[in-house]
Design an enzyme around this catalytic site. Structure first.
Site, PDB file in Angstrom:
ATOM      1  N   HIS A 177      14.360 -43.511 129.139  1.00 33.43           N
ATOM      2  CA  HIS A 177      13.763 -42.416 129.927  1.00 33.43           C
ATOM      3  C   HIS A 177      13.941 -42.764 131.625  1.00 33.43           C
ATOM      4  O   HIS A 177      14.460 -42.287 132.374  1.00 33.43           O
ATOM      5  CB  HIS A 177      12.290 -41.858 129.925  1.00 33.43           C
ATOM      6  CG  HIS A 177      12.066 -40.840 130.662  1.00 33.43           C
ATOM      7  ND1 HIS A 177      11.912 -39.376 130.350  1.00 33.43           N
ATOM      8  CD2 HIS A 177      11.328 -40.775 132.178  1.00 33.43           C
ATOM      9  CE1 HIS A 177      11.454 -38.671 131.340  1.00 33.43           C
ATOM     10  NE2 HIS A 177      10.977 -39.566 132.436  1.00 33.43           N
ATOM     11  N   GLU A 178      13.185 -44.038 131.816  1.00 34.95           N
ATOM     12  CA  GLU A 178      13.209 -44.566 133.106  1.00 34.95           C
ATOM     13  C   GLU A 178      14.494 -45.108 133.528  1.00 34.95           C
ATOM     14  O   GLU A 178      14.998 -44.937 134.690  1.00 34.95           O
ATOM     15  CB  GLU A 178      12.258 -45.579 133.319  1.00 34.95           C
ATOM     16  CG  GLU A 178      10.827 -45.375 133.044  1.00 34.95           C
ATOM     17  CD  GLU A 178      10.149 -44.377 133.786  1.00 34.95           C
ATOM     18  OE1 GLU A 178      10.990 -43.783 134.945  1.00 34.95           O
ATOM     19  OE2 GLU A 178       9.470 -43.258 133.369  1.00 34.95           O
TER      20      GLU A 178
ATOM     21  N   HIS B  77      16.474 -42.307 135.266  1.00 35.48           N
ATOM     22  CA  HIS B  77      16.057 -42.036 136.509  1.00 35.48           C
ATOM     23  C   HIS B  77      16.908 -43.196 137.522  1.00 35.48           C
ATOM     24  O   HIS B  77      17.649 -43.093 138.354  1.00 35.48           O
ATOM     25  CB  HIS B  77      14.591 -42.502 136.941  1.00 35.48           C
ATOM     26  CG  HIS B  77      13.821 -41.218 136.351  1.00 35.48           C
ATOM     27  ND1 HIS B  77      14.079 -40.011 137.094  1.00 35.48           N
ATOM     28  CD2 HIS B  77      12.860 -41.128 135.623  1.00 35.48           C
ATOM     29  CE1 HIS B  77      13.138 -39.022 136.539  1.00 35.48           C
ATOM     30  NE2 HIS B  77      12.185 -39.602 135.579  1.00 35.48           N
TER      31      HIS B  77
END
Length: 491
Positions: free
Chosen positions: A256-257, A260
């Site tokens: 997920h990170e 980003h």
């Protein structure tokens, strides 16, 4: 130098200082000594005062007035648009208020972490009251007589309104609730029941980051209470966390990170340390993290590859084969924690927060009543009671650091990701064959070329429409969820 050149030279330094301020926040969450918190609060306040002074410098307004916008190319026009928006916004917020918010939220973050560890809501409420009062003042200044919560949302998703989000959530909720009800009536895939050493989780976590294109030469992976991504351009750092009984928390937080971080790392270097050189909105940012984590990372093809990686790292962990593992990864189950929620229920967690913080900012809900309101709403939405504060009102860091208006961008990111995934599947018809070999390069490359490299060049909705070829709509997300989970659960 032209007015535009002078403006951009000044802005370049402002952006560099903002990155320094962000690094202070990263340090606070990862390696800062606990006893340094009071001093760090003063440092953050001092940095915010410097940044506020630069962002409200009268010369910025003079340069903006002097720029010949008709002579600008699209990238330069976008730079001016974003600088003007930031300037107009910052001019509405008094410098002493901006500095006080930075100081109080830095202190509140540490007090939240301590209260969460101690399961002590009362210990956190006094500083949360300060944060809410300050953010209400800021929102009123920004709204200038309009809706305070709309003004806060605009910080994270420009031009989005609470009424639009509420309408979108009203459209999504019935299908999500119906799907959840149908799924939970069935006996689901088995859960993990094994011990996964934290050290080995971190080893595999870093391999996963690399497999999704995270550039370790310009980033690093650390541990924090709440996973996050920090920075842009040449220095983009991520954090994750470990639970020896739940490695998926670590692995999917990392993926997920990385979504980003990849957005920030892949923006055209010509935009480095400029307003266009960062993600255009948190909704668009979240679209990258969610499509990396879910549509790619939780797909049957990729989980087949991950299953073999986990067997190599941990040995036999009690899941018979890749098909069973796919079910385990996507298991729908009762739980309290937003970041650990399955795809079916995740957006229901966001809707709860959206309504509560909207009420907090309007004054319809006071901080002293927040825990009870949370618990009542959770029981109504999920059908069981919150068992402890760290699973309830204390679970998220966001309110301690003043991020009111941020939560709805998570669901908006899911909606955007649904549109992007539909377009990606059409563009890369053999995607599953590649993911089954652990190769995400065409998927992440398509996202890089169609969305990430452009940074803040276009407004959020235009960014998604340009990349996906469709206006944002929740329909692709809802269709994807129903197709996926009806198949997993044999509905």
């Amino acid at each position: 130098m032209s007015a535009y050149d002078e403006l951009m030279a000044f802005q370049h330094q402002t952006e560099a200082l903002a990155q320094v301020a962000g690094r202070l926040g990263w340090d606070q969450e990862t390696v800062m000594p606990r006893g340094a918190a009071p001093q760090r609060a003063e440092e953050m306040a001092a940095m915010e005062a410097v940044l506020h002074a630069r962002r409200t410098d009268p010369r910025v307004g003079e340069w903006l007035s002097a720029v010949d916008e008709g002579a600008l190319d699209p990238a330069a026009a976008a730079q001016v648009r974003l600088i003007r928006k930031s300037y107009d916004r910052t001019m509405k917020v008094p410098a002493d208020l901006a500095s006080e918010i930075a100081k109080v939220t830095s202190r509140a973050q540490g007090q939240w972490a301590e209260a969460r560890a101690a399961e002590d809501v009362a210990a956190f409420l006094p500083v949360l009251k300060e944060v809410v009062a300050l953010k209400r003042q800021e929102g009123q200044a920004l709204a200038n007589g309009g809706d305070v919560y709309d003004a806060m949302i605009d910080d994270y998703e420009p031009d989005m309104k609470a009424s639009e989000l509420a309408a979108m959530f009203d459209e999504m909720r019935p299908r999500l609730v119906a799907l959840r009800g149908a799924v939970l009536e069935k006996s689901g895939p088995r859960a993990l029941a094994h011990v996964f050493p934290a050290r080995k989780q971190m080893q595999l976590s870093r391999e996963l980051a690399r497999s999704f294109g995270y550039d370790m030469n310009h980033g690093r992976v650390d541990k924090a209470v709440h996973p996050f991504s920090s920075g842009s351009g040449l220095d983009v750092r991520i954090t994750t966390r470990t639970n020896e009984l739940d490695p998926f928390n670590c692995f999917y937080s990392t993926i997920h990170e990385v979504g980003h971080a990849a957005y920030e790392q892949n923006i055209d270097r010509a935009y480095l340390l400029t307003p266009v050189g960062q993600g255009v909105s948190m909704g668009v940012h979240e679209s990258q993290s969610r499509i990396y984590e879910n549509q790619i990372g939780r797909s049957r093809a990729f989980t087949g590859w991950l299953y073999e990686q986990m067997r190599d790292q941990f040995g036999d962990f009690g899941i018979a084969d890749a098909d069973a593992f796919y079910g385990t990864v996507n298991r729908v189950h009762q739980g309290y924690i937003r970041t650990e929620a399955d795809e079916v229920q995740y957006n229901l967690h966001i809707m709860l927060r959206f309504d509560l913080e909207r009420a907090l900012m309007s004054g319809d809900l006071e901080v002293d009543d927040l825990e009870a309101a949370w618990n009542d709403r959770f029981a109504a939405d999920f059908g069981y009671a919150v068992d402890k504060p760290s699973n309830g009102v204390l679970q998220d860091v966001h309110w301690s650091v003043g991020l009111f208006g941020y939560f709805p961008t998570y669901s908006l990111g899911n909606v955007y990701a649904g549109c992007l995934h539909e377009a990606l599947r059409k563009a890369v018809p053999d995607l599953d064959e590649q993911l089954a070999a652990g190769d995400t390069s065409q998927a992440t490359g398509w996202l890089r070329d169609n969305l990430q490299t452009h940074g803040g060049l276009r407004p959020p909705r235009d960014t998604i429409e340009h990349a996906s070829g469709m206006a944002p709509s929740p329909a692709p997300l809802l269709d994807y969820l129903e197709t996926k989970f009806r198949a997993i659960y044999g509905l």
